[in-house]
Design an enzyme around this catalytic site. Sequence first.
Site, mmCIF file in Angstrom:
data_model
loop_
_atom_site.group_PDB
_atom_site.id
_atom_site.type_symbol
_atom_site.label_atom_id
_atom_site.label_comp_id
_atom_site.label_asym_id
_atom_site.label_seq_id
_atom_site.Cartn_x
_atom_site.Cartn_y
_atom_site.Cartn_z
ATOM 1 N N ASN A 1 -1.012 9.323 8.689
ATOM 2 C CA ASN A 1 0.418 9.452 8.348
ATOM 3 C C ASN A 1 0.804 10.840 7.848
ATOM 4 O OD1 ASN A 1 -0.916 9.022 5.915
ATOM 5 N ND2 ASN A 1 0.745 7.801 5.033
ATOM 6 N N GLY B 1 -6.465 5.896 2.387
ATOM 7 C CA GLY B 1 -6.334 4.838 3.389
ATOM 8 C C GLY B 1 -6.115 3.496 2.720
ATOM 9 N N SER B 2 -6.594 2.449 3.373
ATOM 10 C CA SER B 2 -6.274 1.102 2.876
ATOM 11 C C SER B 2 -7.199 0.679 1.736
ATOM 12 C CB SER B 2 -6.393 0.090 4.018
ATOM 13 O OG SER B 2 -7.758 -0.083 4.347
ATOM 14 N N THR B 3 -6.734 -0.277 0.947
ATOM 15 C CA THR B 3 -7.541 -0.820 -0.151
ATOM 16 C C THR B 3 -8.792 -1.496 0.399
ATOM 17 O OG1 THR B 3 -5.569 -1.126 -1.504
ATOM 18 C CG2 THR B 3 -7.493 -2.460 -2.086
ATOM 19 N N VAL C 1 -10.554 -0.832 3.078
ATOM 20 C CA VAL C 1 -11.569 0.165 3.459
ATOM 21 C C VAL C 1 -12.111 0.864 2.203
ATOM 22 C CG1 VAL C 1 -11.997 2.288 4.771
ATOM 23 C CG2 VAL C 1 -10.638 0.456 5.780
ATOM 24 N N GLY C 2 -11.247 1.123 1.239
ATOM 25 C CA GLY C 2 -11.699 1.747 -0.015
ATOM 26 C C GLY C 2 -12.784 0.910 -0.686
ATOM 27 N N GLU D 1 -7.310 7.205 -2.695
ATOM 28 C CA GLU D 1 -5.857 6.999 -2.755
ATOM 29 C C GLU D 1 -5.566 5.899 -1.736
ATOM 30 O OE1 GLU D 1 -2.313 7.169 -1.219
ATOM 31 O OE2 GLU D 1 -2.656 9.308 -0.878
ATOM 32 N N CYS E 1 2.372 5.981 1.713
ATOM 33 C CA CYS E 1 1.884 5.094 0.637
ATOM 34 C C CYS E 1 2.839 5.055 -0.543
ATOM 35 C CB CYS E 1 0.530 5.576 0.131
ATOM 36 S SG CYS E 1 -0.729 5.485 1.376
ATOM 37 N N GLU F 1 -5.019 13.844 -7.098
ATOM 38 C CA GLU F 1 -5.009 14.979 -6.175
ATOM 39 C C GLU F 1 -3.853 15.899 -6.512
ATOM 40 O OE1 GLU F 1 -5.034 13.026 -2.262
ATOM 41 O OE2 GLU F 1 -7.196 13.327 -2.302
HETATM 42 C C1 SIN Z 1 0.400 9.133 1.487
HETATM 43 O O1 SIN Z 1 1.185 8.400 2.034
HETATM 44 O O2 SIN Z 1 -0.798 8.831 1.432
HETATM 45 C C2 SIN Z 1 0.787 10.450 0.876
HETATM 46 C C3 SIN Z 1 2.213 10.561 0.616
HETATM 47 C C4 SIN Z 1 2.613 11.871 -0.020
HETATM 48 O O3 SIN Z 1 1.793 12.762 -0.251
HETATM 49 O O4 SIN Z 1 3.792 12.016 -0.300
#
Ligand code: SIN
Length: 528
Positions: free
Chosen positions: A194, A272-274, A276-277, A294, A328, A503
């Site tokens: 994304n 990515g997804s929970t 997979v995390g 994240e 996300c 991050e």
């Molecule tokens: C994400 O969707 O993982 C990042 C979104 C962002 O950095 O604004």
Amino acid sequence: MPITEIKRAGLAAAVKVARQRSTAGRFSQRNMATAVDVTAKLTDKSLFKQTALVGAQQVTSSKVFEVTDPATQAVIGTVPDLDVAAVDAAIDTAHDAFVSFRGTSPFERARVLQRWNALMLENIDDLATILTYENGKPLAEAKGEIRYSASFLEWFAGEAPRAYGDVLNTSVSGHRALTIKQPVGVVSVLTPWNFPAAMITRKVSAAVAAGCTVVIKPDAETPYSALALAELARRAGVPDGVLNVVTTKTALAEVGQLMCADERVKKLSFTGSTAVGKLLMAQSSASLKKLSFELGGNAPFIVFDDVDVDEAVAALVACKFRGSGQTCVCANRVLVHTRVYDEFVEKLVRAVSGFTVGNGFADGVTHGPLIHARALDKVTHHVADAVAHGGEIRIGGSKLPGVGKLFFAPTVVANATPAMAVAHEETFGPLAAVFRFETENEALALANDADVGLASYVITNDVRRALRVAESLQFGMVGVNTGIISDCATPFGGVKFSGFGREGSKYGMEEYMVVKTVTLGGMPPYAS
Ligand code: SIN
């Protein structure tokens, strides 16, 4: 009301679609053109790399996979479908490069990051073109992502020399202690589709600033931005072996397992997804590596009754429909005070009716396609489920096959309730479900009723309420009177099943460093 009846009632497809000319029209047919020449739109054609990068080597393979444009399904190129052995070799390369890179001066690393930032901005048009081809987001939005992506390079160039340690007094007289921060080692970086550019630099610039070397595995849907950024990093002076990019599709599970289990890799950063995390964390337990994750969100967006409704709608539109709802931090549950509810919904529908959905390269397009069929299915399911539970589609509500296979109309559903799937799962698509509340406590209870906790938003002019609600929200980030919270200078990350680690910001580099304590004995208080 079932979607078919809503369509019959003429409510469904009120969102504008781009006039279908050139590529968009051609590719919205079945068996559309099978390939496009991405380089035809590029000034610097060498930025479109169809090879992986390990050390100084452009890696090819007899086995490749195709990458397609989600707006048209046209094949835009191929990249090597690397196996575990090839990724193992990349880890080896990064491991060797770490021996010298960890000793470079942070000022030197900062200069490299500054040059990389400058090169990204110089090549913004080409980078955005590559990004729109592989991700589908409109060109203007892709340029915004390139600027956002480059901002992490600028930020961590500034942070690199500021990884200060401390001088400490200890409990033992005659002892002094120092702390120094050292790079953790080889880092594996797993990035999503994304934000094909921003999620690379948000991780890699912090790692490089700290003195780490990296092996990046971009998502198979969007490898080309990562490869273009790696080419610019090379031109900026990032030494060979410090930044490696591996592409894989069929060996994804084995490569993930290797990156987790391998003891040469000291840190893994994943967006990515929970689900997979959780898997990656379990797979990393034997190697006990440092992790930052994240993961998914389910952001509440709370609108109180003391606000300017136009401003609240503008904030929601920026937040909810960015990337066609595929971020996300997009609002997933819009909670609106009952006193302004009707006005809010009406103005939101008006704002959404001004969107233009289509191919990201077409003039005036504001919203692009979803990334793949699974994404489209999820939005379709959430809309149908909302309707089955009494939701009212006020605009949108259906796929847009006339525009292309992966387009869904930006949708507003009123009368949303906690019984709906959208209340508990992230849609990751262009659906705004609007819930009604009467009291602050009710809004907070609804908002916090989630197993994830990434982004949240509160819109109010009451400063005491803003702070009280912000402190009570069980989320890693809260936007107050804004729908845009992402910035290189602020810590990005979640709580609960949204993961851990931060991050960007002054905290971002900590994830790639370890603190070493040096205790000095036999230190008299003063020389006599
Ligand atoms: C994400 O969707 O993982 C990042 C979104 C962002 O950095 O604004």
